[in-house]
Motif scaffolding. Structure first.
Motif, PDB file in Angstrom:
ATOM      1  N   LEU A 287       0.826  -1.202   0.000  1.00 20.22           N
ATOM      2  CA  LEU A 287       0.000   0.000   0.000  1.00 20.22           C
ATOM      3  C   LEU A 287       0.863   1.255   0.000  1.00 20.22           C
ATOM      4  N   GLU A 288       1.946   1.239   0.760  1.00 20.77           N
ATOM      5  CA  GLU A 288       2.849   2.391   0.766  1.00 20.77           C
ATOM      6  C   GLU A 288       3.443   2.619  -0.620  1.00 20.77           C
ATOM      7  N   LEU A 289       3.789   1.538  -1.310  1.00 19.13           N
ATOM      8  CA  LEU A 289       4.333   1.665  -2.661  1.00 19.13           C
ATOM      9  C   LEU A 289       3.307   2.276  -3.604  1.00 19.13           C
ATOM     10  N   VAL A 290       2.077   1.781  -3.563  1.00 21.00           N
ATOM     11  CA  VAL A 290       1.031   2.287  -4.452  1.00 21.00           C
ATOM     12  C   VAL A 290       0.750   3.754  -4.166  1.00 21.00           C
ATOM     13  N   LEU A 291       0.605   4.108  -2.899  1.00 25.05           N
ATOM     14  CA  LEU A 291       0.293   5.495  -2.549  1.00 25.05           C
ATOM     15  C   LEU A 291       1.425   6.433  -2.954  1.00 25.05           C
ATOM     16  N   THR A 292       2.655   5.999  -2.747  1.00 24.44           N
ATOM     17  CA  THR A 292       3.790   6.848  -3.129  1.00 24.44           C
ATOM     18  C   THR A 292       3.843   7.040  -4.641  1.00 24.44           C
ATOM     19  N   GLU A 293       3.647   5.971  -5.389  1.00 24.74           N
ATOM     20  CA  GLU A 293       3.688   6.071  -6.849  1.00 24.74           C
ATOM     21  C   GLU A 293       2.518   6.885  -7.403  1.00 24.74           C
ATOM     22  N   CYS A 294       1.448   6.990  -6.642  1.00 23.98           N
ATOM     23  CA  CYS A 294       0.300   7.807  -7.058  1.00 23.98           C
ATOM     24  C   CYS A 294       0.426   9.253  -6.585  1.00 23.98           C
ATOM     25  N   GLY A 295       1.548   9.609  -5.980  1.00 24.76           N
ATOM     26  CA  GLY A 295       1.768  10.992  -5.573  1.00 24.76           C
ATOM     27  C   GLY A 295       1.303  11.332  -4.182  1.00 24.76           C
ATOM     28  N   HIS A 296       0.951  10.336  -3.367  1.00 27.78           N
ATOM     29  CA  HIS A 296       0.498  10.588  -1.993  1.00 27.78           C
ATOM     30  C   HIS A 296       1.609  10.157  -1.042  1.00 27.78           C
ATOM     31  N   GLY A 297       2.555  11.035  -0.833  1.00 25.81           N
ATOM     32  CA  GLY A 297       3.732  10.729  -0.045  1.00 25.81           C
ATOM     33  C   GLY A 297       3.548  10.975   1.435  1.00 25.81           C
ATOM     34  N   PRO A 298       4.646  11.095   2.178  1.00 26.76           N
ATOM     35  CA  PRO A 298       4.575  11.236   3.639  1.00 26.76           C
ATOM     36  C   PRO A 298       3.836  12.473   4.116  1.00 26.76           C
ATOM     37  N   ALA A 299       3.779  13.530   3.305  1.00 29.80           N
ATOM     38  CA  ALA A 299       3.137  14.764   3.762  1.00 29.80           C
ATOM     39  C   ALA A 299       1.614  14.688   3.705  1.00 29.80           C
ATOM     40  N   GLY A 300       1.064  13.791   2.921  1.00 27.79           N
ATOM     41  CA  GLY A 300      -0.381  13.687   2.786  1.00 27.79           C
ATOM     42  C   GLY A 300      -1.009  12.900   3.923  1.00 27.79           C
ATOM     43  N   LEU A 301      -2.339  12.838   3.920  1.00 26.18           N
ATOM     44  CA  LEU A 301      -3.071  12.138   4.973  1.00 26.18           C
ATOM     45  C   LEU A 301      -2.697  10.666   5.008  1.00 26.18           C
ATOM     46  N   GLU A 302      -2.631  10.036   3.845  1.00 27.16           N
ATOM     47  CA  GLU A 302      -2.320   8.614   3.801  1.00 27.16           C
ATOM     48  C   GLU A 302      -0.911   8.350   4.313  1.00 27.16           C
ATOM     49  N   GLY A 303       0.046   9.211   3.922  1.00 20.92           N
ATOM     50  CA  GLY A 303       1.415   9.054   4.417  1.00 20.92           C
ATOM     51  C   GLY A 303       1.504   9.230   5.920  1.00 20.92           C
ATOM     52  N   ARG A 304       0.740  10.194   6.461  1.00 15.73           N
ATOM     53  CA  ARG A 304       0.736  10.383   7.915  1.00 15.73           C
ATOM     54  C   ARG A 304       0.092   9.195   8.625  1.00 15.73           C
ATOM     55  N   MET A 305      -0.936   8.613   8.003  1.00 14.92           N
ATOM     56  CA  MET A 305      -1.550   7.420   8.593  1.00 14.92           C
ATOM     57  C   MET A 305      -0.552   6.273   8.672  1.00 14.92           C
ATOM     58  N   LEU A 306       0.233   6.084   7.617  1.00 18.65           N
ATOM     59  CA  LEU A 306       1.246   5.027   7.633  1.00 18.65           C
ATOM     60  C   LEU A 306       2.306   5.291   8.697  1.00 18.65           C
ATOM     61  N   ALA A 307       2.738   6.552   8.815  1.00 21.26           N
ATOM     62  CA  ALA A 307       3.749   6.881   9.818  1.00 21.26           C
ATOM     63  C   ALA A 307       3.206   6.704  11.234  1.00 21.26           C
ATOM     64  N   LYS A 308       1.978   7.142  11.469  1.00 21.86           N
ATOM     65  CA  LYS A 308       1.361   6.970  12.789  1.00 21.86           C
ATOM     66  C   LYS A 308       1.183   5.489  13.110  1.00 21.86           C
ATOM     67  N   LEU A 309       0.796   4.715  12.113  1.00 18.83           N
ATOM     68  CA  LEU A 309       0.627   3.278  12.322  1.00 18.83           C
ATOM     69  C   LEU A 309       1.946   2.626  12.710  1.00 18.83           C
ATOM     70  N   ALA A 310       3.037   3.020  12.042  1.00 18.23           N
ATOM     71  CA  ALA A 310       4.343   2.460  12.380  1.00 18.23           C
ATOM     72  C   ALA A 310       4.735   2.788  13.815  1.00 18.23           C
ATOM     73  N   ARG A 311       4.375   3.994  14.297  1.00 24.17           N
ATOM     74  CA  ARG A 311       4.702   4.355  15.674  1.00 24.17           C
ATOM     75  C   ARG A 311       3.852   3.587  16.685  1.00 24.17           C
ATOM     76  N   ASP A 312       2.648   3.205  16.285  1.00 22.74           N
ATOM     77  CA  ASP A 312       1.725   2.556  17.222  1.00 22.74           C
ATOM     78  C   ASP A 312       1.919   1.049  17.319  1.00 22.74           C
ATOM     79  N   LEU A 313       2.633   0.444  16.385  1.00 23.09           N
ATOM     80  CA  LEU A 313       2.751  -1.015  16.367  1.00 23.09           C
ATOM     81  C   LEU A 313       3.325  -1.593  17.662  1.00 23.09           C
ATOM     82  N   PRO A 314       4.408  -1.019  18.234  1.00 26.11           N
ATOM     83  CA  PRO A 314       4.922  -1.618  19.474  1.00 26.11           C
ATOM     84  C   PRO A 314       3.931  -1.577  20.624  1.00 26.11           C
ATOM     85  N   ALA A 315       3.211  -0.461  20.786  1.00 30.30           N
ATOM     86  CA  ALA A 315       2.260  -0.352  21.894  1.00 30.30           C
ATOM     87  C   ALA A 315       1.125  -1.343  21.756  1.00 30.30           C
TER      88      ALA A 315
END
Length: 555
Positions: A287-315
């Protein structure tokens, strides 16, 4: 020191939709009337305006099926049964559907930037997620509300009357699909939770991943008409959808198992606790690959969701360390993992086992076995932890008190009946190439299970550090995943024409499992990705979740 409860956060009021829900009945835990309404005003464009909230139509909807039962076991009247069937293709009890809709209305529009429970607000918080399970001094800044506020929200939605683990997860889905940290906290904030510890993180992870999959599919489906190059991602998203449904199948079956075992969840929940995060990690990478290739990188909502999800995995216990913990449990249970279904599921040697009730996800919850009610489970728990170790993990390791394997006639190994039945399915007509390919793949996986049975029976359960032993546990866990997929698909193939009962997603999911196992597919087969993509795109267009139940979304 006294703790002052913070003032309630304003929740944007949802725009009225046809067929408005009645308020939740008052409960002892509700801070007010439990009306399910919020203050403040919503913002932004709402998808609810383009359709009725739980109207007919859309992907995966059903008009038939069996009646549902509420938590108290009372029969649901005809009008309530029709409402539940409009809510999901595999309908829950009416009480569960109403609680989920109330909770979704209380949470407000997920795309409203002013909504504290909206995706923009949840994905911009940077507070440590390790404190999400607390409800005191942190004031709830890490996850959209303190413990008392969350408890009041769930009570107002009417979730306090839902006792079964699978139905509670369905009612919590509106909050689970928004944020792993918030969803994981809500599974425990209201008191004793029937969801096994091994499954609390995975069910939240599946719900958030489904939200990301819908976002990616919406982008690709909306732009591939004018940008043909984006069509290359449709098969990728179709495979991700099939993998997600496979994980949902295993989690759904595991959630229906606790009431029938002295130890909550048992081995089946441990298998799901290990396999689901492992497979979903691969889905998220795609999903990260598809979103990035479609122009939705880390600054967009989807990119922030992926980053937040990565931070929440250990908890949430669904990171690499959590997977290693559950894998260790599986290594100790290798002899049980290698078992085959036995009588009474094999009436005679030539007959496949009967389809166990835990595969029928829309049916009433399987009744507890004699002597395994709540009181008995508490007495049989270890150190007063109700079958869990002091750190909150399930204590079941696949063996009885005497150190011998538990008999699988009434154990979690019954899930392997799905694999046996899938391999024995007759195919009507040579033209049904997809079903023929599905039966061939099931036979190949059953042969793999039989080949591993002897070596797993003699494996060293204490050799958790041996890579070869861990590889055996991985392979057996993937075979259990395949068995759950086949069992859920067969149970849904009841003549109503549900997508879940069709062979396309099942064949695609099993193809992914055989690829992970390194088992070659049995000859050329029809490519089911186009049909799976069509279902995914239809769900996105009609506001249907990417879950195993095909649940309609309010927003």
């Amino acid at each position: 020191m006294a703790v002052t409860r913070p003032a309630p956060r304003p929740v944007p009021a949802p725009r009225p939709v046809p067929g408005a829900l009645p308020p939740a009945p008052p409960s002892a835990h509700s801070p007010g009337s439990g009306s399910g309404s919020g203050s403040g005003s919503g913002g932004g464009d709402r998808r609810a305006d383009s359709r009725t909230s739980i109207s007919g139509g859309g992907a995966g909807n059903s008009r038939g099926g069996r009646g549902s039962r509420g938590g108290g076991g009372a029969a649901v009247p005809g009008a309530g049964r029709a409402l539940a069937h409009r809510y999901a293709a595999l309908p829950p009890p009416l009480e569960v559907a109403l609680a989920a809709l109330r909770l979704e209305a209380l949470l407000g529009d997920p795309r409203d930037a002013a909504n504290p429970y909206g995706l923009p607000a949840l994905t911009t918080r940077t507070a440590p997620t390790a404190r999400v399970t607390g409800g005191g001094a942190d004031g709830g800044g890490a996850d959209g509300g303190g413990g008392e506020e969350r408890a009041g929200l769930l009570a107002a939605a009417g979730l306090g009357r839902i006792a079964e683990a699978d139905q509670l997860v369905r009612a919590l889905r509106p909050v689970l699909r928004r944020d792993v940290a918030l969803g994981h906290a809500c599974t425990t904030v209201a008191g004793p939770c029937p969801v096994p510890a091994a499954l609390r993180g995975p069910v939240a992870l599946l719900a958030v991943t489904a939200t990301l999959l819908r976002q990616a599919a919406r982008i690709v489906d909306g732009r591939c008409g004018s940008e043909p190059a984006l069509r290359q991602w449709r098969p990728v998203l179709a495979a991700a959808f099939a993998d997600l449904l496979a994980c949902e199948s295993l989690a759904g079956v595991a959630l229906r198992r606790p009431a029938a075992r002295p130890v909550p969840g048992g081995l089946l929940s441990v298998v799901a606790g290990y396999v689901v995060p492992t497979v979903v990690a691969d889905v998220l990478a795609r999903l990260e690959l598809v979103l990035t290739e479609c122009g939705h990188g880390p600054a967009g909502l989807e990119g922030r969701m992926l980053a937040k999800l990565a931070r929440d995995l250990p908890a949430a216990g669904v990171d690499a360390a959590g997977a290693t913990t559950w894998q260790t449990h599986l290594v100790r249970a290798l002899p049980t993992l290698a078992r085959s279904p036995r009588p009474p599921y094999l009436p005679h040697p030539a007959a496949p086992p009967a389809l166990p009730a835990l595969f029928r996800l829309a049916d009433p919850h399987p009744a507890p076995a004699p002597g395994t009610g709540p009181g008995q489970r508490d007495q049989q728990g270890q150190n007063g932890q109700n079958g869990q170790t002091p750190d909150g993990h399930d204590a079941y390791d696949g063996q009885g008190p005497d150190g011998h394997d538990r008999p699988d006639g009434d154990g979690d190994g019954v899930v392997l009946a799905g694999l046996v039945r899938g391999a024995a399915r007759p195919v009507d007509g040579a033209e049904d190439t997809v079903r023929a390919a599905l039966a061939a793949v099931a036979r190949r996986l059953l042969s793999e299970h039989r080949a591993l049975r002897r070596v797993c029976r003699t494996a060293d359960g204490d050799g958790s550090g041996d890579p070869a032993v861990r590889a055996l546990a991985d392979r057996q866990a993937l075979l259990w995943l395949a068995a759950a997929v086949l069992g859920v698909q067969e149970a849904a193939d009841d003549g109503r024409g549900l997508f879940l009962g069709g062979p396309h997603w099942t064949l695609l999911a099993l193809s992914g499992i055989t690829e992970r196992l390194g088992v070659p597919l049995p000859g050329p087969a029809a490519d089911p990705r186009e049909q799976v993509w069509a279902e995914l795109a239809d769900r996105v267009r009609h506001g249907v979740d990417c879950d195993i139940y095909a649940t309609r979304l309010l927003w």
